[in-house]
Write an enzyme that holds these catalytic residues in place. Structure first.
Site, PDB file in Angstrom:
ATOM      1  CG  HIS A  33       5.439  -0.453 -10.611  1.00 30.53           C
ATOM      2  ND1 HIS A  33       6.561  -0.526 -10.742  1.00 30.53           N
ATOM      3  CD2 HIS A  33       4.675  -1.563 -11.269  1.00 30.53           C
ATOM      4  CE1 HIS A  33       7.008  -1.462 -11.738  1.00 30.53           C
ATOM      5  NE2 HIS A  33       5.782  -2.244 -11.819  1.00 30.53           N
ATOM      6  CD  GLU A  53       3.674  -5.874 -10.352  1.00 33.85           C
ATOM      7  OE1 GLU A  53       3.589  -6.184 -11.269  1.00 33.85           O
ATOM      8  OE2 GLU A  53       4.305  -4.856 -10.266  1.00 33.85           O
ATOM      9  N   GLY A  59       3.319  -6.363 -17.514  1.00 35.26           N
ATOM     10  CA  GLY A  59       4.035  -5.362 -17.988  1.00 35.26           C
ATOM     11  C   GLY A  59       4.262  -5.710 -19.350  1.00 35.26           C
ATOM     12  CG  ASN A  79       2.556  -0.804 -15.497  1.00 34.51           C
ATOM     13  OD1 ASN A  79       2.454   0.355 -15.860  1.00 34.51           O
ATOM     14  ND2 ASN A  79       3.147  -0.791 -14.571  1.00 34.51           N
ATOM     15  CD1 TRP A  80       0.081  -1.134 -21.678  1.00 33.28           C
ATOM     16  CD2 TRP A  80      -0.671   0.599 -23.158  1.00 33.28           C
ATOM     17  NE1 TRP A  80      -0.867  -1.452 -22.666  1.00 33.28           N
ATOM     18  CE2 TRP A  80      -1.146  -0.440 -23.475  1.00 33.28           C
ATOM     19  CE3 TRP A  80      -0.684   2.034 -23.808  1.00 33.28           C
ATOM     20  CZ2 TRP A  80      -2.177  -0.345 -24.535  1.00 33.28           C
ATOM     21  CZ3 TRP A  80      -1.621   2.213 -24.692  1.00 33.28           C
ATOM     22  CH2 TRP A  80      -2.393   0.971 -25.189  1.00 33.28           C
ATOM     23  CE  LYS A  81       6.642  -2.117 -16.189  1.00 32.01           C
ATOM     24  NZ  LYS A  81       7.631  -2.999 -15.625  1.00 32.01           N
ATOM     25  N   GLY A 116      10.375  -7.844 -15.016  1.00 28.53           N
ATOM     26  CA  GLY A 116      11.119  -7.046 -16.077  1.00 28.53           C
ATOM     27  C   GLY A 116      11.983  -7.849 -16.789  1.00 28.53           C
ATOM     28  CB  SER A 146       8.137 -12.556 -15.621  1.00 31.88           C
ATOM     29  OG  SER A 146       9.392 -11.794 -15.546  1.00 31.88           O
TER      30      SER A 146
HETATM   31  C1  PEP Z   1       5.659  -4.785 -13.678  1.00 34.12           C
HETATM   32  O1  PEP Z   1       6.684  -4.022 -13.947  1.00 34.12           O
HETATM   33  O2  PEP Z   1       4.425  -4.236 -13.198  1.00 34.12           O
HETATM   34  C2  PEP Z   1       5.719  -6.033 -14.519  1.00 34.12           C
HETATM   35  C3  PEP Z   1       4.661  -7.011 -14.269  1.00 34.12           C
HETATM   36  O3  PEP Z   1       6.487  -5.853 -15.519  1.00 34.12           O
HETATM   37  P1  PEP Z   1       6.739  -7.501 -16.298  1.00 34.12           P
HETATM   38  O4  PEP Z   1       5.498  -8.258 -16.559  1.00 34.12           O
HETATM   39  O5  PEP Z   1       7.277  -7.075 -17.618  1.00 34.12           O
HETATM   40  O6  PEP Z   1       7.599  -8.300 -15.605  1.00 34.12           O
END
Ligand code: PEP
Length: 248
Positions: free
Chosen positions: A94, A164, A231, A8-10, A170, A212
């Protein structure tokens, strides 16, 4: 069953050129990985760049979709628009979209829309806090009941669930989740789905972990997770490649 590794590139990267560079950096590893499929979810403007991807192992996903089909909804994107540029997955619910106003009812409509358009919904669920009295389990149960409302039995195994926990997502994560914590929730999620549908189909629902994930912990989560939602590290090809390679 093959594992599913989703990036997920956001709201990144900031240009088409950078998006192409990241994508190229991921392609060869993804193509070589026989035990996993890879889904890249870039921002809307970059979806069509990867439309004609000949890379059978990589599918394209959107990060959200409208509850509407067409019309006067400024800024919204419909399922038809997504399928017309080759999108086959969509993330719904999300926590970052929920923070912007998506309720379980809205997420439910998005799932129904996606299924109608034959786009696979990736339903994100997860609690903000872990308490010692088990309230978080009630919260997850409630999310599942409301998000899956009116979704008929034959459709449920087409939905992918990504657990999640918000506290583990994050840069501001309180701490990382443990694979044991994920396993507990995966069993719980399957039980809730079994209770809703009274069907063994519940066991076919893929349950992914996200929050993470990085090359040092991905293999441990993959022992029980049917896949990962990544992410930050999905934007760094060297790291995302290692995560893809950690599927055994
Ligand atoms: C997310 O926000 O879906 C996510 C998994 O982010 P990260 O891997 O950066 O914690």
């Amino acid at each position: 069953m093959k594992k599913l590794i989703i990036g997920n590139w956001k709201m990144n990267p900031q240009s088409k050129k950078e998006a192409e560079i990241i994508f190229k950096g991921i392609v060869s590893t993804a193509q070589k990985q026989k035990n996993a499929d890879v889904v890249i979810c870039p921002p809307y403007p970059f979806l069509s760049i990867f439309q004609k991807t000949k890379f059978s192992k990589i599918s394209i996903g959107a990060q959200d979709v409208s509850v509407e089909q067409s019309g006067p909804y400024t800024g919204e994107v419909s399922t038809k628009m997504l399928t017309s540029v080759g999108v086959s997955y969509v993330i719904v619910g999300h926590s970052e979209r929920r923070a912007m106003g998506d309720t379980n009812q809205i997420v439910n409509k998005k799932i129904i829309n996606a299924l109608k358009a034959k786009i696979i919904p990736i339903l994100c669920i997860g609690e903000r806090h872990r308490d010692s009295s088990g309230e978080y389990l009630k919260f997850i149960k409630h999310q599942l009941h409301e998000c899956l409302a009116n979704i008929p039995k034959p459709q449920v195994s087409k939905i992918i669930i990504a657990y999640e926990p918000i506290w583990a997502i994050g840069e501001k994560a309180q701490r990382e989740a443990t694979p044991e914590e994920f396993t507990e929730i995966k069993i719980f999620i399957r039980k809730i789905i079994f209770d809703i549908y009274n069907s063994k189909l519940a066991h076919n629902v893929m349950v992914l972990y996200g929050g993470s994930v990085h090359p040092e912990n991905s293999a441990e989560f993959l022992v029980d997770a049917d896949g990962l939602l990544v992410g930050r590290d999905s934007l760094i090809p060297k790291k995302f490649d290692l995560i893809i390679k950690s599927v055994k």
